[in-house]
Scaffold this active site. Structure first.
Site, PDB file in Angstrom:
ATOM      1  N   SER A   1      -2.798  13.645   7.812  1.00 48.15           N
ATOM      2  CA  SER A   1      -3.773  13.297   6.759  1.00 48.15           C
ATOM      3  C   SER A   1      -5.193  13.293   7.312  1.00 48.15           C
ATOM      4  CB  SER A   1      -3.424  11.905   6.226  1.00 48.15           C
ATOM      5  OG  SER A   1      -4.508  11.357   5.528  1.00 48.15           O
TER       6      SER A   1
ATOM      7  N   TYR B   1       0.847  -1.200   0.000  1.00 55.43           N
ATOM      8  CA  TYR B   1       0.000   0.000   0.000  1.00 55.43           C
ATOM      9  C   TYR B   1       0.883   1.251   0.000  1.00 55.43           C
ATOM     10  CZ  TYR B   1      -3.188   3.627   1.553  1.00 55.43           C
ATOM     11  OH  TYR B   1      -3.896   4.803   1.648  1.00 55.43           O
TER      12      TYR B   1
ATOM     13  N   LYS C   1      -2.746  21.140  -2.935  1.00 59.06           N
ATOM     14  CA  LYS C   1      -1.809  20.043  -3.236  1.00 59.06           C
ATOM     15  C   LYS C   1      -2.325  19.196  -4.400  1.00 59.06           C
ATOM     16  CE  LYS C   1       0.335  15.995  -0.992  1.00 59.06           C
ATOM     17  NZ  LYS C   1      -0.375  14.809  -1.435  1.00 59.06           N
TER      18      LYS C   1
ATOM     19  N   GLN D   1      -4.184  18.202   6.582  1.00 58.29           N
ATOM     20  CA  GLN D   1      -4.546  17.981   5.172  1.00 58.29           C
ATOM     21  C   GLN D   1      -5.999  17.554   5.069  1.00 58.29           C
ATOM     22  OE1 GLN D   1      -4.785  14.369   3.857  1.00 58.29           O
ATOM     23  NE2 GLN D   1      -5.841  15.281   2.099  1.00 58.29           N
TER      24      GLN D   1
ATOM     25  N   THR E   1      -5.954  18.839  -0.572  1.00 60.90           N
ATOM     26  CA  THR E   1      -5.530  17.931  -1.644  1.00 60.90           C
ATOM     27  C   THR E   1      -6.645  17.810  -2.685  1.00 60.90           C
ATOM     28  OG1 THR E   1      -4.135  16.723  -0.115  1.00 60.90           O
ATOM     29  CG2 THR E   1      -4.730  15.591  -2.151  1.00 60.90           C
TER      30      THR E   1
ATOM     31  N   ARG F   1      -5.208   1.012  -8.064  1.00 58.12           N
ATOM     32  CA  ARG F   1      -3.961   0.498  -7.493  1.00 58.12           C
ATOM     33  C   ARG F   1      -4.011  -1.031  -7.530  1.00 58.12           C
ATOM     34  NH1 ARG F   1      -3.786   4.637  -3.057  1.00 58.12           N
ATOM     35  NH2 ARG F   1      -4.056   6.569  -4.217  1.00 58.12           N
TER      36      ARG F   1
ATOM     37  N   HIS G   1       0.955  12.928  -6.477  1.00 59.58           N
ATOM     38  CA  HIS G   1       0.513  12.049  -5.393  1.00 59.58           C
ATOM     39  C   HIS G   1       1.424  10.818  -5.294  1.00 59.58           C
ATOM     40  CE1 HIS G   1      -3.239  11.956  -2.834  1.00 59.58           C
ATOM     41  NE2 HIS G   1      -2.724  10.804  -2.508  1.00 59.58           N
TER      42      HIS G   1
ATOM     43  N   ARG H   1       0.465   7.774  -7.467  1.00 58.54           N
ATOM     44  CA  ARG H   1      -0.621   6.915  -6.973  1.00 58.54           C
ATOM     45  C   ARG H   1      -1.959   7.230  -7.613  1.00 58.54           C
ATOM     46  NH1 ARG H   1       1.014   4.591  -2.147  1.00 58.54           N
ATOM     47  NH2 ARG H   1      -0.959   4.621  -1.036  1.00 58.54           N
TER      48      ARG H   1
ATOM     49  N   TYR I   1      -9.155  16.347   2.324  1.00 55.92           N
ATOM     50  CA  TYR I   1      -9.600  15.927   0.991  1.00 55.92           C
ATOM     51  C   TYR I   1     -10.925  16.605   0.650  1.00 55.92           C
ATOM     52  CZ  TYR I   1      -6.323  12.046   0.160  1.00 55.92           C
ATOM     53  OH  TYR I   1      -5.213  11.294  -0.106  1.00 55.92           O
TER      54      TYR I   1
END
Ligand code: FNR
Length: 381
Positions: free
Chosen positions: A106, A24, A251, A127, A155, A164, A275, A278, A129
């Site tokens: 995060s 991960y 970001k 941070q 972000t 992924r 990122h 990712r 989202y």
């Protein structure tokens, strides 16, 4: 193979963590072309050696948003950090504070905002989202400000999660993931003892405090996938500019036009980032994306950059290309997973030494003296 402090810590992390967590961290989107390019393109940039330039009194310090950083680096927001070491966000925040640099928490951390800020001797960054649930976002911003956090990293490169494939292979996602993760935990007893198999360490601090959201890792990926918001535009963000009082950094920028929009929006900084490879595989490495962005907006806001930075030399390279400072992602996470706070402190010491050597041998006495001229001509274009 590249030998560096980061590669050693990566190997130690690989041995300690169950595969679903190591991959991960280590993996990227699709075929991982961008992930590899981030590292390879940086390594290809030759530094320009200069001699007999008297760099006595060399300083790696820089100023960012009114705060002095001992090296021009910030620990990047990394989800699930408390899964890689016990109360991992707290350990990393304390290591960053010792080195005089910010730690960024995060949205999807294990330790809640309040705990990390309380146990950090200096203000951390937070941070956020873009999520469909604006109530969650508003609540998170209020909690961060109430805890005394001043700097927001927003972000914007995750309107949808990247594919992924490694996560599906390793047992991080997919229908059999819980069973596979459980079996892996049994065969990684050092990690299982350190972080715990059940209970508190698996709570997602910032999410679980908000009613109606999952508290356990089992629901994490699904919750995120359902909650990322592809309908978002600059206009939708204006309310955040009003709510957030301190510096706000956008970001996930790779294009000069988007950087200009960030200036118009009133951002105080941007992070040039893919990122860590990712999200969209196939986009530019961030060191290639950076120079035209610096041409477009240098001086209008602070330019931060991340993705692929593994050494003090890489920091010098990014600054030579136009960054004011960089974010370290996997580099510090490998060290944290390997040896907790002591690992991150050691890594940051080594990175500082590497940066000092790079500055000494390129003839830069201060961070401001690292310029495009610090790169050898053959590799500049
Ligand atoms: C991340 N990154 C990230 N970014 C963010 O804004 N919020 C997050 O929660 C996460 N989570 C996350 C988890 C993991 C395991 C990784 C490796 C990365 C991206 C991170 O902030 C940063 O942009 C990249 O890590 C930079 O690339 P390098 O230095 O890791 O190559």
């Amino acid at each position: 193979m590249i030998i560096s402090a980061t590669t050693d810590y990566r190997e130690a992390a690989r041995r300690k963590l169950p595969p679903f967590l190591f991959h991960y961290i280590d993996g990227g989107a699709y075929a991982e072309h961008t992930l590899r390019r981030n590292v390879a393109d940086l390594a290809d940039l030759a530094l320009r050696q200069r001699i007999l330039r008297n760099v006595d009194g060399l300083s790696t310090e820089t100023e960012l948003f009114g705060r002095r950083l001992l090296i021009p680096a910030i620990l990047a927001p990394v989800g699930l950090t408390g899964m890689y070491a016990r109360r991992g966000e707290v350990q990393a925040a304390r290591a960053a504070a010792r080195k005089g640099i910010p730690f960024t928490l995060s949205t999807v951390s294990v330790c809640p905002i309040e705990e990390v800020q309380k146990r950090s001797p200096v203000p951390i960054w937070f941070q956020l989202y873009v999520l469909k649930d604006r109530g969650f976002m508003r609540n998170a911003l209020e909690r961060a400000q109430a805890a005394g956090i001043n700097t927001l990293v927003f972000t914007v490169d995750m309107p949808t999660p990247g594919a992924r494939y490694r996560d599906a292979h390793s047992g991080m996602s997919g229908p059999h993931a819980p069973l596979r993760r459980y079996l892996q935990a049994l065969t990684h007893p050092r990690w299982a003892w350190d972080v715990g198999l059940r209970g508190r360490p698996h709570d997602l601090g910032n999410i679980s405090a908000y009613r109606g959201h999952p508290t356990k890792l089992e629901d994490y990926i699904g919750w995120l996938a359902n909650n990322f918001d592809p309908s978002i535009s600059w206009k939708d963000l204006e309310w955040i500019r009003d709510v957030w009082k301190g510096p706000m950094i956008i970001k996930g920028i790779l294009d000069p036009d988007d950087a200009r929009d960030a200036v118009r929006f009133g951002a105080d900084g941007i992070v040039v980032s893919n990122h860590g490879g990712r999200q969209l595989d196939g986009v530019l490495s961030s060191c290639r994306a950076l120079p035209p962005i610096a041409d477009a907006v240098k001086g209008d806001l602070k330019i931060l950059a991340d993705s692929g930075i593994r050494s003090g030399l890489d920091i010098a390279r990014m600054i030579a290309l136009g960054a004011d400072a960089v974010l370290l992602g996997r580099a510090f996470i490998y060290a944290l997973a390997a040896n907790g706070r002591a690992g991150v402190e050691n890594l940051l010491d080594l990175i500082e030494k590497e940066l000092r050597v790079a500055m000494t041998l390129t003839g830069a006495r201060t961070i401001a003296e690292i310029t495009p001229e610090s790169l050898a001509r053959a590799t500049k274009d």
